[in-house]
Write a protein that holds these residues in place. Structure first.
Motif, short mmCIF file in Angstrom:
data_model
loop_
_atom_site.label_atom_id
_atom_site.label_comp_id
_atom_site.label_asym_id
_atom_site.label_seq_id
_atom_site.Cartn_x
_atom_site.Cartn_y
_atom_site.Cartn_z
N PRO A 77 0.81 -1.23 0.00
CA PRO A 77 0.00 0.00 0.00
C PRO A 77 0.84 1.28 0.00
O PRO A 77 0.48 2.25 -0.66
N PHE A 130 0.77 4.23 -2.74
CA PHE A 130 0.53 5.59 -2.30
C PHE A 130 1.53 6.58 -2.93
O PHE A 130 1.17 7.70 -3.26
N ASP A 186 -7.25 -4.01 -9.35
CA ASP A 186 -7.20 -3.08 -8.22
C ASP A 186 -8.30 -3.40 -7.21
O ASP A 186 -8.10 -3.37 -6.01
N GLY A 236 -7.84 -4.60 -3.43
CA GLY A 236 -8.50 -3.84 -2.37
C GLY A 236 -9.40 -4.71 -1.51
O GLY A 236 -9.32 -4.68 -0.28
N ARG A 246 -8.25 1.16 6.36
CA ARG A 246 -7.82 2.15 5.38
C ARG A 246 -8.29 1.73 3.98
O ARG A 246 -8.76 2.54 3.20
N PHE A 247 -8.17 0.43 3.68
CA PHE A 247 -8.58 -0.06 2.37
C PHE A 247 -10.10 -0.05 2.23
O PHE A 247 -10.61 0.25 1.14
N SER A 248 -10.81 -0.35 3.30
CA SER A 248 -12.27 -0.37 3.19
C SER A 248 -12.78 1.06 2.98
O SER A 248 -13.74 1.28 2.26
N PHE A 249 -12.09 2.01 3.59
CA PHE A 249 -12.42 3.41 3.41
C PHE A 249 -12.30 3.77 1.92
O PHE A 249 -13.16 4.40 1.33
N GLU A 250 -11.21 3.29 1.32
CA GLU A 250 -10.95 3.58 -0.08
C GLU A 250 -12.01 2.99 -1.01
O GLU A 250 -12.40 3.60 -1.99
N LEU A 251 -12.48 1.79 -0.64
CA LEU A 251 -13.48 1.14 -1.49
C LEU A 251 -14.85 1.76 -1.30
O LEU A 251 -15.64 1.83 -2.24
N PRO A 286 -14.36 7.87 -4.89
CA PRO A 286 -13.00 8.31 -5.22
C PRO A 286 -12.98 9.72 -5.83
O PRO A 286 -13.98 10.16 -6.41
N ASP A 287 -11.86 10.41 -5.66
CA ASP A 287 -11.72 11.76 -6.23
C ASP A 287 -11.90 11.73 -7.73
O ASP A 287 -12.46 12.62 -8.33
#
Lengths: 261, 308
Positions: free
Chosen positions: B41, B45, B111, B115, B286-291, B295-296
């Motif tokens: 990760p 990053f 990806d 994730g 952190r990964f679950s947050f990303e999923l 996304p930006d």
């Protein structure tokens, strides 16, 4: 023999006239600061400079509104997929994608003033002046065609490439040093892909294309970088074995150096 | 100081990468794990593509686990027979993982898969570790002796056929669960770019009742071989291993691991497991947050083919 000579002369003269534009037109001469950019271990981008001059002769008509220059730099072509995420069962997943076929890895369009001021849209579009007018073909089913400018996938693709510095359009990168001598700055970012680049320089006056010339440049990895990249591509298994050996050596070395018993 | 990575095609700050290697190496030495679940990760990053990160971290883990395995070998804390049988499953699992990795990459879902695996695996393992270590800490406070190994307690795993005796670990178990554990670790490692030490150690302890004396050394031998073969397989099939990136990571990793190992000896086992559990859970969250969070940028690009 004697009868043939005038004929040959006439053919030669015709060929000469065909190659050289009518006497009224300007000739465009350009020179690039560096035709070969080497990517070394410390490569962090580079700025190239293109110098050019517009040659006029006695018969050239005066151009009250001056000249305009459009420099288009295109990198090696690649096929890529632009993907769009959407929410599926609460998580963000790639759901839709478009294949962009043989589009340039680098596209720089540099002009001396905003593209819209140089000529009318009908003239600029077929000449692919500006990123909006540049052909970025997508494969849609069996066909390959460029889409409308505001297609979301095209817009996103251009935006992402622009953020990476690989697609750029600058209306101030070309400066006229005198009415006929100009210089163009061509910025190459650190992530610039290797390969052959084509440079196309167009000369506009009074909203019309009056001259065009081309140049080229090559971006290559040299030395160690090239060696590693070639080894990884051409001898995958050997390269992998060498990397694994390197890992074992590093680990062994550390266990010997830091041995405490 | 910037250095150009020839496969990742990206200039990076050499000290940043070296520092990441040192930090992850410290943690890996402290807990006796490879640290791939942190390194992959981190690389993503700083801009390395997930595929190159997973493939290059494999060689980094091979280096740190080899240095660890050597010192356990000297202490005669490696059960070679057990390691070999785990490996038989591990190599096939790695090949299957590399195959799935290649397939998912072609389907644009790599990806997502990386994730999702991080979220489910890390959250579950981190949660379990925290639960187990907190219980152990409370027991120790109440003065109840902790029994890591109950000699008489047999599970259904011990009823399976093909039983083998592993002398150094002093266990007598079927080859089938050993092989399956090896396969799972190899498979997961190839997809996620992790050595799987933090999974393998609890599996060996809880399912096979491997004593703590040999469990870490044996797990390091397995990690070493699966990660070394993952390096070769990723290099051969996907050409994604960046040797320059790997070398910088290794250099930082092996040095950091030595200091981490010294720090780790000052903390008691339960607290060490609690800390590791928290760390694992944090990465998972952190990964679950990303999923889960929008996304930006909804759009992303993947190169299909480069034409010279």
């Amino acid at each position: 023999m004697t009868a043939r000579r005038p004929l040959m002369l006439a053919v030669a003269a015709a060929a000469l006239f065909a190659a050289v534009p009518p006497a009224a037109a300007e000739r465009l001469i350009v020179s690039l600061s560096n035709h070969r950019v080497a990517i070394t271990s410390s490569f962090d981008g580079e700025d190239l400079v293109l110098f050019g001059t517009v040659e006029r002769d006695a018969a050239t008509v005066p151009r009250q509104r001056g000249y305009d220059i459009v420099v288009t730099v295109t990198g090696p072509r690649q096929t890529l997929r632009t993907r769009r995420k959407d929410r599926v069962l609460g998580i963000w997943v790639n759901v839709d994608s478009r294949l962009f076929v043989r589009v340039p890895t680098y596209l720089g369009i540099f002009t001396n003033r905003p593209i819209a001021d140089i000529a009318r849209a009908e003239i600029l579009r077929p000449l692919q002046v500006g990123i909006d007018n540049f052909l970025l073909p997508q494969s849609i089913g069996p066909d390959t065609a460029d889409t409308v400018r505001d297609d979301p996938f095209r817009a996103a693709f251009v935006r992402i490439e622009t953020e990476k510095g690989l697609y750029r359009e600058s209306p101030s990168a070309v400066t006229f040093l005198s009415p006929t001598v100009f210089r163009a700055a061509i910025p190459l970012p650190a992530e610039v892909p290797t390969g052959n680049y084509a440079i196309d320089v167009k000369l506009f006056a009074d909203g019309a294309l009056i001259g065009r010339t081309t140049s080229a440049l090559e971006i290559v990895k040299v030395g160690f970088e090239q060696y590693v990249a070639n080894a990884a591509r051409d001898h995958g298994i050997l390269y992998g074995l060498a990397t694994a050996m390197m890992a074992l050596l590093t680990g062994w070395f550390a266990s010997v150096v830091f041995r405490r018993d | 100081m910037q250095i150009y990575l020839p496969i990742a095609d990206l200039p990076v700050n050499i000290f940043l990468i070296l520092g990441m290697g040192l930090a992850v190496g410290f943690i890996s030495g402290m807990f006796g794990i490879g640290g791939g679940f942190l390194m992959t990760p981190l690389l993503i990053f700083v801009g390395v593509s997930p595929a190159v990160a997973v493939a290059s971290v494999a060689s980094h883990i091979a280096a740190s686990s080899f240095s660890g395995a050597l010192s356990y070998w000297r202490k005669r804390a490696v059960d070679l027979a057990l390691a070999c049988l785990l490996l038989a499953g591990g190599i096939i699992g790695t090949a299957a993982g590399v195959w799935l990795f290649t397939t998912l990459r072609a389907l644009d879902q790599l990806d997502l898969m990386i994730g999702l695996s991080y979220v489910t695996l890390l959250s579950a393992v981190g949660g379990l570790m925290i639960y187990e270590s907190v219980r152990a800490i409370f027991r120790a406070k109440q003065g109840i002796p902790v029994q890591m190994r109950r000699p008489g307690s047999h599970t259904w795993l011990h009823g399976l056929p093909l039983k083998l005796r592993f002398k150094r670990s002093m266990i007598y178990v079927s080859a089938i669960p050993v092989w399956i554990i090896g396969f799972i670790i190899g498979f997961i490692g190839a997809i996620m770019g992790i050595g799987g030490g933090f999974l393998l150690v609890p599996m060996l302890i809880y399912f096979l009742r491997v004593p703590t004396a040999t469990v870490i050394g044996t797990s390091m031998v397995l990690t070493l071989v699966t990660m070394a073969s993952a390096t070769v397989m990723h290099a051969a099939t996907n050409q994604l291993v960046d040797a320059v990136l790997a070398l910088i990571l290794m250099a930082g990793g092996v040095i950091g691991a030595q200091f981490g190992a010294r720090a780790g000896q000052k903390i008691s086992g339960e607290w060490l497991r609690l800390l590791l559990g928290l760390l694992v859970l944090a990465v998972g969250l952190r990964f679950s947050f990303e999923l889960g969070v929008k996304p930006d940028d909804l759009f992303s690009i993947r190169v299909v083919e480069t034409t010279p």
